[in-house]
Scaffold this motif. Sequence first.
Motif, PDB file in Angstrom:
ATOM      1  N   MET A  82      -1.076   3.645 -14.444  1.00 52.42           N
ATOM      2  CA  MET A  82      -2.135   4.582 -15.027  1.00 52.42           C
ATOM      3  C   MET A  82      -3.361   4.580 -14.647  1.00 52.42           C
ATOM      4  N   VAL A  83      -3.972   6.271 -14.859  1.00 51.68           N
ATOM      5  CA  VAL A  83      -4.728   6.397 -14.125  1.00 51.68           C
ATOM      6  C   VAL A  83      -5.760   6.569 -15.508  1.00 51.68           C
ATOM      7  N   PHE A  84      -7.001   5.770 -15.968  1.00 49.87           N
ATOM      8  CA  PHE A  84      -7.730   5.322 -16.444  1.00 49.87           C
ATOM      9  C   PHE A  84      -8.797   6.590 -16.983  1.00 49.87           C
ATOM     10  N   GLN A  85      -9.552   7.344 -18.326  1.00 48.16           N
ATOM     11  CA  GLN A  85     -10.116   8.170 -18.088  1.00 48.16           C
ATOM     12  C   GLN A  85     -11.937   7.205 -17.886  1.00 48.16           C
ATOM     13  N   GLY A  86     -11.727   5.875 -17.714  1.00 44.12           N
ATOM     14  CA  GLY A  86     -13.215   5.917 -16.593  1.00 44.12           C
ATOM     15  C   GLY A  86     -12.714   5.340 -14.865  1.00 44.12           C
ATOM     16  N   ASN A  87     -11.167   5.318 -14.906  1.00 43.08           N
ATOM     17  CA  ASN A  87     -11.050   4.549 -13.813  1.00 43.08           C
ATOM     18  C   ASN A  87     -10.782   3.460 -13.834  1.00 43.08           C
ATOM     19  N   ALA A  88     -11.601   2.243 -14.864  1.00 44.78           N
ATOM     20  CA  ALA A  88     -11.197   0.941 -14.700  1.00 44.78           C
ATOM     21  C   ALA A  88     -11.096   0.522 -13.295  1.00 44.78           C
ATOM     22  N   LEU A  89     -11.414   0.844 -12.971  1.00 47.18           N
ATOM     23  CA  LEU A  89     -12.434  -0.050 -11.100  1.00 47.18           C
ATOM     24  C   LEU A  89     -12.481  -1.057 -12.088  1.00 47.18           C
ATOM     25  N   PHE A  90     -11.914  -2.317 -10.138  1.00 48.20           N
ATOM     26  CA  PHE A  90     -12.792  -3.785 -10.478  1.00 48.20           C
ATOM     27  C   PHE A  90     -14.568  -3.312  -9.736  1.00 48.20           C
ATOM     28  N   ASP A  91     -15.567  -3.371 -10.814  1.00 46.36           N
ATOM     29  CA  ASP A  91     -17.026  -2.973 -10.016  1.00 46.36           C
ATOM     30  C   ASP A  91     -17.291  -3.575  -8.509  1.00 46.36           C
ATOM     31  N   SER A  92     -16.703  -5.616  -8.402  1.00 43.62           N
ATOM     32  CA  SER A  92     -17.379  -6.338  -7.234  1.00 43.62           C
ATOM     33  C   SER A  92     -16.392  -6.092  -6.206  1.00 43.62           C
ATOM     34  N   MET A  93     -15.165  -5.552  -6.516  1.00 43.15           N
ATOM     35  CA  MET A  93     -14.208  -5.113  -5.552  1.00 43.15           C
ATOM     36  C   MET A  93     -14.728  -4.290  -3.788  1.00 43.15           C
ATOM     37  N   THR A  94     -14.939  -3.693  -2.984  1.00 42.67           N
ATOM     38  CA  THR A  94     -14.224  -3.404  -2.671  1.00 42.67           C
ATOM     39  C   THR A  94     -13.210  -2.127  -3.020  1.00 42.67           C
ATOM     40  N   ILE A  95     -13.704  -1.132  -2.524  1.00 45.36           N
ATOM     41  CA  ILE A  95     -12.418  -0.054  -2.624  1.00 45.36           C
ATOM     42  C   ILE A  95     -10.788  -0.370  -2.132  1.00 45.36           C
ATOM     43  N   ALA A  96     -10.962  -1.269  -0.596  1.00 39.44           N
ATOM     44  CA  ALA A  96      -9.959  -1.371  -0.551  1.00 39.44           C
ATOM     45  C   ALA A  96      -9.483  -2.834  -1.137  1.00 39.44           C
ATOM     46  N   GLN A  97      -9.826  -3.548  -1.424  1.00 38.82           N
ATOM     47  CA  GLN A  97      -9.561  -4.729  -2.374  1.00 38.82           C
ATOM     48  C   GLN A  97      -8.966  -4.483  -3.868  1.00 38.82           C
ATOM     49  N   ASN A  98      -9.705  -2.938  -4.562  1.00 34.09           N
ATOM     50  CA  ASN A  98      -9.028  -2.633  -5.773  1.00 34.09           C
ATOM     51  C   ASN A  98      -8.074  -2.088  -5.301  1.00 34.09           C
ATOM     52  N   LEU A  99      -7.358  -0.810  -4.269  1.00 38.48           N
ATOM     53  CA  LEU A  99      -6.149  -0.259  -4.083  1.00 38.48           C
ATOM     54  C   LEU A  99      -5.492  -1.271  -3.912  1.00 38.48           C
ATOM     55  N   GLY A 100      -5.564  -2.810  -3.052  1.00 36.67           N
ATOM     56  CA  GLY A 100      -4.748  -4.103  -3.053  1.00 36.67           C
ATOM     57  C   GLY A 100      -3.694  -4.900  -4.304  1.00 36.67           C
ATOM     58  N   PHE A 101      -5.346  -4.636  -4.931  1.00 39.13           N
ATOM     59  CA  PHE A 101      -5.726  -5.827  -6.183  1.00 39.13           C
ATOM     60  C   PHE A 101      -4.212  -6.490  -6.670  1.00 39.13           C
ATOM     61  N   PHE A 102      -3.260  -5.719  -6.899  1.00 38.54           N
ATOM     62  CA  PHE A 102      -2.442  -6.020  -8.312  1.00 38.54           C
ATOM     63  C   PHE A 102      -0.884  -5.796  -7.975  1.00 38.54           C
ATOM     64  N   LEU A 103      -0.983  -5.055  -6.360  1.00 35.80           N
ATOM     65  CA  LEU A 103       0.172  -5.680  -4.799  1.00 35.80           C
ATOM     66  C   LEU A 103      -0.522  -7.431  -4.801  1.00 35.80           C
ATOM     67  N   ARG A 104      -1.188  -7.642  -4.389  1.00 33.68           N
ATOM     68  CA  ARG A 104      -1.247  -9.212  -4.551  1.00 33.68           C
ATOM     69  C   ARG A 104      -1.144 -10.159  -5.112  1.00 33.68           C
ATOM     70  N   GLU A 105      -1.861  -9.587  -6.679  1.00 35.52           N
ATOM     71  CA  GLU A 105      -2.069 -10.810  -7.961  1.00 35.52           C
ATOM     72  C   GLU A 105      -0.325 -10.431  -8.900  1.00 35.52           C
ATOM     73  N   ASN A 106       0.591  -9.301  -8.924  1.00 33.02           N
ATOM     74  CA  ASN A 106       1.732  -9.044  -9.572  1.00 33.02           C
ATOM     75  C   ASN A 106       2.981  -9.203  -8.627  1.00 33.02           C
ATOM     76  N   LEU A 107       2.512  -8.641  -7.557  1.00 30.98           N
ATOM     77  CA  LEU A 107       3.916  -8.572  -6.833  1.00 30.98           C
ATOM     78  C   LEU A 107       4.390  -9.548  -5.529  1.00 30.98           C
ATOM     79  N   LYS A 108       3.037 -10.274  -5.351  1.00 31.77           N
ATOM     80  CA  LYS A 108       2.856 -10.896  -4.015  1.00 31.77           C
ATOM     81  C   LYS A 108       3.817 -10.376  -3.283  1.00 31.77           C
ATOM     82  N   LEU A 109       2.951  -9.255  -2.730  1.00 33.89           N
ATOM     83  CA  LEU A 109       4.016  -8.985  -1.418  1.00 33.89           C
ATOM     84  C   LEU A 109       3.024  -9.447   0.034  1.00 33.89           C
ATOM     85  N   PRO A 110       3.958  -9.458   0.876  1.00 35.28           N
ATOM     86  CA  PRO A 110       3.452 -10.275   2.293  1.00 35.28           C
ATOM     87  C   PRO A 110       2.489  -9.473   2.390  1.00 35.28           C
ATOM     88  N   GLU A 111       0.777  -9.814   3.072  1.00 37.36           N
ATOM     89  CA  GLU A 111      -0.141  -9.662   3.300  1.00 37.36           C
ATOM     90  C   GLU A 111       0.319  -8.173   4.171  1.00 37.36           C
TER      91      GLU A 111
END
Length: 244
Positions: A82-111
């Motif tokens: 889902m791409v929200f109208q207001g983007n819903a990015l995390f302001d205090s995280m870098t671009i790379a951290q924003n991109l990886g966030f849900f993979l780390r939190e939800n999928l717990k994939l290897p780094e």
Amino acid sequence: MIELHNVSLKYGEKEILNKVSLTVKDNNIKAILGPSGVGKSTILKLMLGLIKPNSGQVIVDGTDITNMKEISLYAIRRKMGMVFQGNALFDSMTIAQNLGFFLRENLKLPEKEIIERVTEQIQFAGLEGYEDQLPESLSGGMRKRVAIGRALIFKPHMILFDEPTAGLDPVSSKKILSLINSLRANNNLGAVIVTHIIDDVFNVADTVAVLYKGEIIFDDVTEKLHDAQHPFIRSILSDKILEV
Ligand SMILES: Nc1ncnc2c1ncn2[C@@H]1O[C@H](COP(=O)(O)OP(=O)(O)OP(=O)(O)O)[C@@H](O)[C@H]1O
Ligand SMILES: [Mg+2]
């Protein structure tokens, strides 16, 4: 594939959708065009199972999700980016951290795999060199590209865009539309684009449904929109943009 069958929805006493039926096929880009407040974002929320219709069915990949419990919906939602109208990015995280966030939190994939997928999306979205920046230091168009990368990083079957070009300047809009067009190279990825901007429709959509006063007044291949006789469609074709 996502299907809505005779979906009706009210917010309180206010009727928003009246027996709306729609099909979004895999490997197909479908636009939903309509004026402000008509219920476009509501349709995306129904597709994600975030709200339930008063009547009718919502079917995702052959599974009826209309009355599905929240816990079972997680697996369904993972099929959809889902791409929200207001983007819903995390302001205090870098671009790379924003991109990886849900993979780390939800999928717990290897780094290692997370870093590979983040790098892939950085390249796809043309964000090389911006990995360590915060969202606030990027332009609106670049933030939108981060949001698209973040939606794609789960490798969804379907991607839902809520007003992907709203508020962007013409050059940034064009970049976003060409990024959306390049999704076609990804086999079987379908997309829904909710918009009030008719140029978006002609630039990316294979098919378009027009939502007006709670009903679908047109649903066909995009080129046929030119031949539609409904007065509302005639007026948007001449004005190019709906009121916001
Ligand atoms: N949770 C809610 N409760 C009550 N009314 C709501 C709720 N969410 C939306 N609405 C109303 O329902 C109508 C449809 O809302 P929706 O956000 O789906 O429209 P939209 O087509 O996406 O509009 P926009 O172009 O402004 O994004 C609007 O009139 C809105 O004010
Ligand atoms: Mg909306």
